[in-house]
Design a protein around this motif. Sequence first.
Motif, short mmCIF file in Angstrom:
data_model
loop_
_atom_site.label_atom_id
_atom_site.label_comp_id
_atom_site.label_asym_id
_atom_site.label_seq_id
_atom_site.Cartn_x
_atom_site.Cartn_y
_atom_site.Cartn_z
N ARG A 106 0.85 -1.19 0.00
CA ARG A 106 0.00 0.00 0.00
C ARG A 106 0.89 1.24 0.00
N LEU A 107 0.81 2.03 -1.08
CA LEU A 107 1.70 3.17 -1.25
C LEU A 107 1.10 4.48 -0.76
N ALA A 108 -0.21 4.63 -0.87
CA ALA A 108 -0.84 5.91 -0.49
C ALA A 108 -2.32 5.70 -0.24
N VAL A 109 -2.87 6.52 0.66
CA VAL A 109 -4.29 6.48 0.99
C VAL A 109 -4.82 7.92 0.97
N TYR A 110 -5.91 8.13 0.23
CA TYR A 110 -6.54 9.45 0.19
C TYR A 110 -8.03 9.29 0.49
N ARG A 111 -8.55 10.17 1.33
CA ARG A 111 -9.97 10.16 1.68
C ARG A 111 -10.64 11.39 1.08
N GLY A 135 -12.38 13.56 4.23
CA GLY A 135 -10.96 13.60 4.56
C GLY A 135 -10.51 15.04 4.71
N ASP A 136 -9.23 15.22 5.06
CA ASP A 136 -8.72 16.58 5.27
C ASP A 136 -7.27 16.73 4.82
N GLU A 137 -6.79 15.83 3.95
CA GLU A 137 -5.39 15.87 3.58
C GLU A 137 -5.22 15.62 2.08
#
Length: 270
Positions: A106-111, A135-137
């Motif tokens: 798992r390289l990246a997670v975005y919400r 999300g907030d990022e």
Amino acid sequence: MFLAAAIQVSSGTDVGRNLADIEALVARAAGYGAKFVAAPENANFLGPADDKVRLAEPLDGPTCAAFAIMARRHGVHLLLGSFNERGTTPERCRNTSVLFGPDGSRLAVYRKIHLFDVDHSDAVRAMESRTIEPGDEYVVAETPLARFGLSVCYDLRFGDQYRALARQGAEILCVPAAFTMRTGRDHWAELLRARAIECQAFVIAPAQYGRHGAESELRESYGRAMIVDPWGVVLATAPDGPAGLALAEIDPDRVAEVRRAIPVSRYDPR
């Protein structure tokens, strides 16, 4: 330079079938030589909002595990456009995008930050914030292929997010979506091209297509999965239908070339 693929599917409420449909397209894309493959928003489940919350999973749950296996099996960087991740409270889940490496890591997670709260007509009415926790990022993933900026669907209307991703080094902007038919036919391609032009980046936009589930007669997705280059040229579009691919070669050097030729970033006060 590498070959990229944006998947177009018609997900419904049968999670097993949805994942099987996506894997068939990942295999097809990998067979053509694709090194990056992107699946759309709501890849594992597209049905009633309350059911998304009820069926929400953690990041180490079965949907992410299935995508990690797909990435490893086919040796590709694979984007799970989004799935219903378990939220911080029982009442809401998250709309979460996950990038996997060819080894299944798992390289990246975005919400998803911008939630689809609209009241346009009977065909386009939603209150995503009722069941989705935002999300907030902003997230940019560094990979051997390129730097990928992550987003999801309705984020596309908020250009400041994409300009921020470009400032953080993104060369490719990912826009997995389930755009409605009503808004998609007038805005989808125009907004994708606008984000590519203003950010001087490639845009890879996998998409949901068609009607979703017996209980969702008014829920129809536009489709037209698409890849756009940093000049705003549409390189590939999936044909209408529930199982398709948009395939195009991506040359990250083209991003640097366009940014040198028209250096708009020098006027960014931030």
